[in-house]
Scaffold this active site. Structure first.
Site, PDB file in Angstrom:
ATOM      1  N   TYR A   1       1.174  -0.946   0.075  1.00 44.59           N
ATOM      2  CA  TYR A   1      -0.181  -0.341  -0.328  1.00 44.59           C
ATOM      3  C   TYR A   1       0.755   1.295   0.607  1.00 44.59           C
ATOM      4  O   TYR A   1       2.246   0.789   0.022  1.00 44.59           O
ATOM      5  CB  TYR A   1      -1.120  -0.230   1.472  1.00 44.59           C
ATOM      6  CG  TYR A   1      -0.677   0.017   2.434  1.00 44.59           C
ATOM      7  CD1 TYR A   1      -0.663   1.683   3.321  1.00 44.59           C
ATOM      8  CD2 TYR A   1       0.357  -0.473   3.273  1.00 44.59           C
ATOM      9  CE1 TYR A   1       0.175   2.275   4.351  1.00 44.59           C
ATOM     10  CE2 TYR A   1       1.058  -0.375   4.408  1.00 44.59           C
ATOM     11  CZ  TYR A   1       1.043   1.237   5.045  1.00 44.59           C
ATOM     12  OH  TYR A   1       1.313   1.116   6.100  1.00 44.59           O
TER      13      TYR A   1
ATOM     14  N   GLU B   1      12.907   1.960  14.471  1.00 45.62           N
ATOM     15  CA  GLU B   1      11.721   2.977  13.794  1.00 45.62           C
ATOM     16  C   GLU B   1      10.717   3.497  14.645  1.00 45.62           C
ATOM     17  O   GLU B   1      10.037   2.483  15.280  1.00 45.62           O
ATOM     18  CB  GLU B   1      10.904   3.046  12.177  1.00 45.62           C
ATOM     19  CG  GLU B   1      10.069   2.321  11.870  1.00 45.62           C
ATOM     20  CD  GLU B   1      10.636   1.376  10.259  1.00 45.62           C
ATOM     21  OE1 GLU B   1       9.984   2.786   9.265  1.00 45.62           O
ATOM     22  OE2 GLU B   1      10.266   0.321   9.681  1.00 45.62           O
TER      23      GLU B   1
ATOM     24  N   LEU C   1      11.337   1.790   6.904  1.00 45.98           N
ATOM     25  CA  LEU C   1      10.751   1.764   6.106  1.00 45.98           C
ATOM     26  C   LEU C   1      11.137   2.528   5.579  1.00 45.98           C
ATOM     27  O   LEU C   1      10.907   3.313   5.599  1.00 45.98           O
ATOM     28  CB  LEU C   1       9.658   1.601   5.772  1.00 45.98           C
ATOM     29  CG  LEU C   1       8.855   2.154   4.641  1.00 45.98           C
ATOM     30  CD1 LEU C   1       8.363   0.911   4.102  1.00 45.98           C
ATOM     31  CD2 LEU C   1       7.046   2.278   5.337  1.00 45.98           C
TER      32      LEU C   1
ATOM     33  N   LYS D   1       6.589  -1.976   2.169  1.00 47.48           N
ATOM     34  CA  LYS D   1       5.667  -1.699   2.805  1.00 47.48           C
ATOM     35  C   LYS D   1       4.560  -2.391   2.410  1.00 47.48           C
ATOM     36  O   LYS D   1       3.397  -1.715   1.521  1.00 47.48           O
ATOM     37  CB  LYS D   1       5.001   0.562   1.790  1.00 47.48           C
ATOM     38  CG  LYS D   1       4.004   0.975   3.125  1.00 47.48           C
ATOM     39  CD  LYS D   1       4.497   2.256   2.554  1.00 47.48           C
ATOM     40  CE  LYS D   1       2.945   2.890   3.268  1.00 47.48           C
ATOM     41  NZ  LYS D   1       3.496   3.540   4.656  1.00 47.48           N
TER      42      LYS D   1
END
Length: 288
Positions: free
Chosen positions: A33, A180, A205, A147
């Site tokens: 996505y 992250e 990511l 992702k």
């Protein structure tokens, strides 16, 4: 007309949008996505988001559902039909519909779903006071650079952060390295004035806002270091902040209940947010 969604070639009422029960996104989270911010009717960093979509699709060997140029037209058509001026546009591509089987189907056609959502920018209080983060174990799979729509570990981390009265979770590996956030990238500013964020690899990511900010940091003459940092280093930092497509840059002033620096947004964080917002404004003017 009410809010619409795009589902595999059709614009349909959002409340009636649906996919087949054997769509592999529903059965296996077999898809990817993207979320693109929209400001004043302009898709911000659109090309970079489409580049990342292409990367994710290629890594999972999923075909584009439509050509890139056609996708750009569909995004704009849905925005126009929904009157979206400020918010996000979400698009998801799965491997398609096929009888449930772990191996790739031979003839499935990749599926495309797109929705829009109105969002306000971060509140003045968030920017002026900063937000809290809570550290949580990073239990995700080893290909965080894709992702993927498989987000259960992120959801669990975000919920744990919310229950700890924090805005976001910072994910931490067993060795104490911060990778992250559950839906953001993590940054610190050392006492020497270095801006530090995890290097881009399979552990994180590659955030589009992160990448745009990297370029701005360098052009602003601020020292940047792409490397991993630990929770201990974060506790000792003079500033911290997070980045995302929906919120841009938000100061972090507390980590696990401990104040970062003096407990207020720092000057480097504030400067970087100003620089980034100026870059967004330039994109809007260029599109006018």
């Amino acid at each position: 007309m009410g809010r619409l969604a795009y589902v595999n070639g059709r614009y349909v009422p959002h409340g009636h949008a649906m996919v087949h029960i054997e769509d592999r996104g529903y059965q296996f989270a077999d898809g990817v996505y993207e979320v693109v911010p929209v400001v004043d009717g302009v898709l911000i960093d659109e090309e970079q988001h489409l580049d990342r979509l292409g990367y994710s699709l290629a890594e999972l060997r999923i075909d584009w559902p439509v050509r890139r140029a056609a996708l750009k037209l569909i995004l704009r058509e849905l925005m126009a039909r929904n009157g979206l001026r400020r918010g996000i546009i979400y698009f998801q591509v799965t491997r398609g519909v096929a009888p449930r089987d772990h191996k790739f189907p031979c003839a499935a056609k990749s599926a495309l779903v797109i929705t829009t959502k109105r969002l306000s920018p971060p509140s003045a209080a968030m920017i002026q006071d900063g937000v809290a983060v809570s550290t949580q174990p990073d239990i995700r799979w080893a290909r965080r650079d894709i992702k993927s729509i498989s987000l259960l570990p992120n959801i669990l981390a975000k919920q744990a952060a919310v229950e700890a009265k924090a805005f976001e979770a910072w994910l931490v590996k067993a060795d104490g390295i911060v990778t992250e956030g559950s839906s953001t990238n993590a940054w610190i500013v050392t006492k020497a004035g270095e801006v530090v964020t995890h290097a881009r690899n399979h552990d994180i990511l590659g955030g589009v806002t992160r990448q745009a900010l990297l370029e701005l940091v360098t052009s602003a003459g601020i020292k940047l270091v792409e490397r991993s940092f630990t929770v201990t280093e974060a506790f000792a930092a003079s500033e911290a902040f997070l980045t995302s497509s929906s919120a841009f840059i938000v100061p972090v002033t507390r980590i696990d209940g401990k104040a970062v620096g003096n407990g207020k947004p720092g000057p480097i964080t504030q400067k970087l947010r100003e620089i980034y917002v100026e870059g967004v404004d330039r994109q809007i003017r260029a599109a006018s």
